[in-house]
Design an enzyme around this catalytic site. Structure first.
Site, PDB file in Angstrom:
ATOM      1  N   LYS A 122       1.521 -71.520  -0.289  1.00 46.90           N
ATOM      2  CA  LYS A 122       0.923 -70.371  -0.046  1.00 46.90           C
ATOM      3  C   LYS A 122       1.465 -69.206   0.711  1.00 46.90           C
ATOM      4  O   LYS A 122       2.364 -69.359   1.781  1.00 46.90           O
ATOM      5  CB  LYS A 122      -0.440 -70.691   0.475  1.00 46.90           C
TER       6      LYS A 122
ATOM      7  N   ARG B 150      -3.584 -81.203  -2.129  1.00 44.08           N
ATOM      8  CA  ARG B 150      -3.033 -80.674  -3.396  1.00 44.08           C
ATOM      9  C   ARG B 150      -1.872 -79.607  -3.292  1.00 44.08           C
ATOM     10  O   ARG B 150      -1.754 -78.846  -2.722  1.00 44.08           O
ATOM     11  CB  ARG B 150      -4.436 -79.458  -3.756  1.00 44.08           C
TER      12      ARG B 150
END
Length: 279
Positions: free
Chosen positions: A224, A258
């Site tokens: 991210k 995840r």
């Protein structure tokens, strides 16, 4: 602690489970367009399985910041072949369908998926909770401000952890009032979804607080932008940092991680498990 799926229960132990991300979209922030063709898709699924993935998450609509929504028809066209591909290679690995559309979830579950991963926390489609109940599917409830298109427009919190906790508690309460079994709910604080770099770091620092919700905890930190901003890394160069955060999350009690690069995170959490069990 465990959740039930139509194939087999998913049990949570000392080592968090590793969920591989399979994006079949042309515009996802990390791997958009890479796995839209059958050969590349099959190769990626094999890589995840061989690397030790415990679950696979299939997404047909990008939820990156400022992403545009796609039609139900287009999303189904993308995800159903991916689910079929996974099931051809592995009959029982749990598959989650990453969608906010009830009909996409219904058809995906019928085609072989097991879990609904709804980034809206069951808010965008009023029929989603009924699909989960009717098909006895576990649900991942995630926190997100607004929608992917506008979630990063100046996100502000007075108490980011407390406000996310309140949101998830309300969503759990609402879902169970509709008839969803609380033991079928997984929570996700939604790193990167309407949060600044500082918000994401605070969430990670206080990750254990979310265990008070008494639901399995999923963390989606992989590649991210906050990692890139902190370390000056391009998206494709963030897997080592992702694995390091994975190890930290394991120590904080996360139940599912995840990630895009399954192999590195599997190595990280297995090392955490070995150290934790040492005398």
């Amino acid at each position: 602690m465990q959740i039930k799926t139509k194939n087999a229960p998913i049990a949570f132990g000392l080592r968090p489970l590793v969920m591989g991300i399979l994006n079949v979209t042309p515009d996802s922030f990390s791997d958009g367009g890479r796995f839209t063709q059958a050969e590349a898709l099959s190769s990626q699924v094999r890589t995840m399985l061989e690397s030790g993935a415990d679950l696979i998450d299939v997404g047909g609509e990008s939820t990156r910041p400022y992403a545009e929504a796609v039609s139900e028809h287009e999303e189904l066209r993308r995800v159903l072949p991916a689910i079929a591909c996974i099931r051809e290679l592995h009959r029982s690995i749990p598959i989650s369908i990453d969608t906010t559309k009830a009909e996409v979830a219904r058809q995906a579950l019928t085609a072989g998926a097991d879990i609904i991963n709804d980034v809206s926390g069951l808010r965008f489609d009023p029929e989603m909770v009924r699909v989960a109940i009717d098909l006895e599917a576990p649900v991942i409830l995630m926190h997100m401000r607004k929608t992917p298109k506008d979630m990063q427009d100046e996100p502000v919190y007075d108490d980011v952890v407390g406000e996310i906790m309140d949101f998830l508690a309300e969503r759990i309460s609402w879902a169970t009032q509709q008839g969803l079994d609380r033991e079928q709910i997984i929570v996700d604080p939604g790193l990167g979804f309407g949060k600044t770099v500082e918000h994401n770091l605070t969430i990670l620092k206080h990750l254990q607080a979310f265990k008070k919700l008494a639901c399995p905890l999923l963390v989606g930190h992989s590649r991210k932008s906050f990692i890139g901003r902190l370390l000056g890394l391009e998206t494709q160069d963030r897997d080592l940092a992702t694995a390091l955060i994975s190890s930290y999350c394991a120590a904080q009690g996360a139940n599912i991680l995840r990630v895009h690069d399954v192999r590195k995170t599997v190595q990280a959490v297995r090392l955490h498990e070995a150290i934790s069990q040492a005398t």
